[in-house]
Write an enzyme that holds these catalytic residues in place. Structure first.
Site, PDB file in Angstrom:
ATOM      1  N   TYR A 157       0.831  -1.212   0.000  1.00 40.85           N
ATOM      2  CA  TYR A 157       0.000   0.000   0.000  1.00 40.85           C
ATOM      3  C   TYR A 157       0.866   1.262   0.000  1.00 40.85           C
ATOM      4  O   TYR A 157       0.701   2.155  -0.828  1.00 40.85           O
ATOM      5  CB  TYR A 157      -0.919  -0.019   1.209  1.00 40.85           C
ATOM      6  CG  TYR A 157      -1.693   1.258   1.430  1.00 40.85           C
ATOM      7  CD1 TYR A 157      -2.856   1.517   0.710  1.00 40.85           C
ATOM      8  CD2 TYR A 157      -1.267   2.207   2.347  1.00 40.85           C
ATOM      9  CE1 TYR A 157      -3.570   2.686   0.907  1.00 40.85           C
ATOM     10  CE2 TYR A 157      -1.969   3.380   2.549  1.00 40.85           C
ATOM     11  CZ  TYR A 157      -3.117   3.613   1.833  1.00 40.85           C
ATOM     12  OH  TYR A 157      -3.818   4.774   2.027  1.00 40.85           O
ATOM     13  N   GLU A 159       4.052   1.602  -0.735  1.00 46.75           N
ATOM     14  CA  GLU A 159       4.873   1.712  -1.943  1.00 46.75           C
ATOM     15  C   GLU A 159       4.030   2.154  -3.131  1.00 46.75           C
ATOM     16  O   GLU A 159       4.484   2.926  -3.985  1.00 46.75           O
ATOM     17  CB  GLU A 159       5.560   0.381  -2.240  1.00 46.75           C
ATOM     18  CG  GLU A 159       6.547  -0.076  -1.166  1.00 46.75           C
ATOM     19  CD  GLU A 159       7.728   0.868  -1.006  1.00 46.75           C
ATOM     20  OE1 GLU A 159       7.939   1.735  -1.876  1.00 46.75           O
ATOM     21  OE2 GLU A 159       8.448   0.745   0.005  1.00 46.75           O
ATOM     22  N   VAL A 199     -13.271   3.873   9.976  1.00 42.37           N
ATOM     23  CA  VAL A 199     -13.968   4.760  10.904  1.00 42.37           C
ATOM     24  C   VAL A 199     -14.353   6.016  10.130  1.00 42.37           C
ATOM     25  O   VAL A 199     -13.507   6.589   9.427  1.00 42.37           O
ATOM     26  CB  VAL A 199     -13.046   5.132  12.091  1.00 42.37           C
ATOM     27  CG1 VAL A 199     -13.712   6.158  13.004  1.00 42.37           C
ATOM     28  CG2 VAL A 199     -12.661   3.893  12.883  1.00 42.37           C
ATOM     29  N   PHE A 203     -18.567   1.839  12.516  1.00 41.99           N
ATOM     30  CA  PHE A 203     -19.409   2.135  13.667  1.00 41.99           C
ATOM     31  C   PHE A 203     -20.864   2.285  13.245  1.00 41.99           C
ATOM     32  O   PHE A 203     -21.776   1.814  13.931  1.00 41.99           O
ATOM     33  CB  PHE A 203     -18.954   3.422  14.356  1.00 41.99           C
ATOM     34  CG  PHE A 203     -17.578   3.373  14.948  1.00 41.99           C
ATOM     35  CD1 PHE A 203     -16.915   2.173  15.141  1.00 41.99           C
ATOM     36  CD2 PHE A 203     -16.929   4.541  15.321  1.00 41.99           C
ATOM     37  CE1 PHE A 203     -15.633   2.120  15.687  1.00 41.99           C
ATOM     38  CE2 PHE A 203     -15.659   4.509  15.868  1.00 41.99           C
ATOM     39  CZ  PHE A 203     -15.012   3.299  16.050  1.00 41.99           C
ATOM     40  N   ASP A 218      -8.653   1.745  24.125  1.00 40.07           N
ATOM     41  CA  ASP A 218      -9.540   2.416  25.078  1.00 40.07           C
ATOM     42  C   ASP A 218     -10.397   3.486  24.410  1.00 40.07           C
ATOM     43  O   ASP A 218     -11.073   4.268  25.094  1.00 40.07           O
ATOM     44  CB  ASP A 218      -8.727   3.024  26.220  1.00 40.07           C
ATOM     45  CG  ASP A 218      -7.712   4.067  25.722  1.00 40.07           C
ATOM     46  OD1 ASP A 218      -7.657   4.305  24.500  1.00 40.07           O
ATOM     47  OD2 ASP A 218      -6.987   4.619  26.565  1.00 40.07           O
ATOM     48  N   GLY A 219     -10.357   3.545  23.052  1.00 40.31           N
ATOM     49  CA  GLY A 219     -11.203   4.486  22.319  1.00 40.31           C
ATOM     50  C   GLY A 219     -10.656   5.892  22.224  1.00 40.31           C
ATOM     51  O   GLY A 219     -11.363   6.797  21.781  1.00 40.31           O
ATOM     52  N   PRO A 284      -0.202   2.253  13.320  1.00 38.22           N
ATOM     53  CA  PRO A 284       0.009   3.535  13.991  1.00 38.22           C
ATOM     54  C   PRO A 284      -1.238   4.401  13.907  1.00 38.22           C
ATOM     55  O   PRO A 284      -2.160   4.120  13.140  1.00 38.22           O
ATOM     56  CB  PRO A 284       1.151   4.156  13.187  1.00 38.22           C
ATOM     57  CG  PRO A 284       0.936   3.609  11.805  1.00 38.22           C
ATOM     58  CD  PRO A 284       0.434   2.199  12.000  1.00 38.22           C
TER      59      PRO A 284
END
Length: 338
Positions: A157, A159, A199, A203, A218-219, A284
């Protein structure tokens, strides 16, 4: 040519182009761009092989004068010869919006962002058209991951994103060329997919199905969110200029996953519980857009807050207008931002 701001910020304004090619046009963002261009008096050829796009996203445009849907792979050899044109704008949106969208198709991904980008550039060069690549910031490397990891900075992705941008930068150096890049950050709006794990789409899908709305860790991970109409404004403002420098387009606000999930549960009226995985999220944290250049040069800034953007997105989803049959799409031949 009319002032750029007068064009992009008002759907009734006449665009500075007569005919546009939108690759990946049956994706989420592509379909909105096709509609806006048509509203602005531009004839549109929408090209998509429907591997990530959906025919129903552009079915409502099928009867409009000047719209043509071409079901073709942008990476097919000989594609430029098959597109008669002439075009004065080429928007190249064909490719992955997120690494997770192509987890088992790295070769297809690389073909689309290499051969596909070359083909789209060739069409623009042939016709002397403005070319704009819809790109994304490559993911940062979360650690000692290998090339097979979609989140790795050395994965297919990342690259693919780098190579497609390099192709455009190389072409932009040619005499008479008019090629640019927009780097697009997360977007929401009517027609947004809920099945690709992103996201806030995931959801929304969970809340509407009554399943637990699950946030990573933990959101507290944050996501910049931009409403689709604002992003379309930005893309067309950049397209109407001659910038060759990559331009970031995305939301200024970066709510947490917990805030986004709670807002969606509230808007849908769902009884779905909010749960946390408790384990560190994969990959990340998403990078944030740096929109100063877009503001200073193009006068662009988001006008819809993330809360209002989600409200409009949910309202469009829950109102459920009568669907247009996919068969209504006129095909000739044969998302990222899907």
């Amino acid at each position: 040519m009319m002032p750029m701001a007068a064009f992009a910020m008002k759907t009734e304004a006449r665009a500075p182009w007569d005919r546009a090619l939108v690759t990946g046009g049956a994706g989420f963002l592509g379909s909105h761009l096709c509609a806006r261009l048509l509203d602005s008096g531009v004839e549109v050829d929408c090209l998509d092989d429907l591997s990530t796009g959906r025919a129903e996203k552009v079915a409502h445009l099928a009867g409009r004068p000047g719209f043509r849907f071409l079901e073709r792979d942008v990476a097919d050899p000989g594609l430029p010869d098959a597109l008669a044109g002439p075009y004065d704008l080429v928007l190249h949106l064909a490719g992955p919006g997120r690494p997770a969208a192509w987890p088992d198709r790295p070769l297809d991904l690389l073909d689309t962002t290499s051969a596909g980008t070359r083909a789209a550039l060739a069409v623009a060069a042939r016709d002397g058209a403005r070319f704009l690549l819809a790109s994304a910031p490559p993911p940062a490397d979360p650690g000692p991951a290998g090339p097979a990891d979609p989140f790795s900075s050395h994965g297919a992705y990342a690259e693919a994103v780098r190579f497609s941008e390099a192709l455009v930068a190389a072409r932009a150096g040619d005499p008479g060329s008019n090629a640019g890049i927009v780097r697009l950050f997360p977007v929401c709006g009517p027609g947004m997919r809920t099945d690709d794990g992103g996201v806030p789409g995931a959801f929304l899908g969970q809340a509407l199905a009554g399943r637990p709305v699950t946030v990573a860790g933990d959101g507290t991970r944050r996501h910049s969110l931009c409403y689709v109409d604002d992003l379309v404004d930005g893309v067309l403002l950049v397209a109407a200029g001659r910038s060759v420098r990559p331009v970031d387009l995305g939301g200024d606000e970066a709510p947490t996953e917990r805030e986004i999930a709670r807002r969606i549960i509230e808007l849908t009226g769902s009884d779905a519980p909010l749960t946390c995985t408790g384990r560190p999220p994969d990959g990340p944290e998403s990078p944030r857009p740096v929109t100063g250049f877009a503001r200073e040069i193009f006068g662009w800034m988001p006008g819809v807050t993330w809360q209002e953007g989600l409200a409009r997105t949910v309202a469009a989803r829950t109102e459920r207008p009568a669907p247009v049959p996919a068969a209504a799409v006129v095909r000739d031949g044969g998302g990222w931002w899907a």
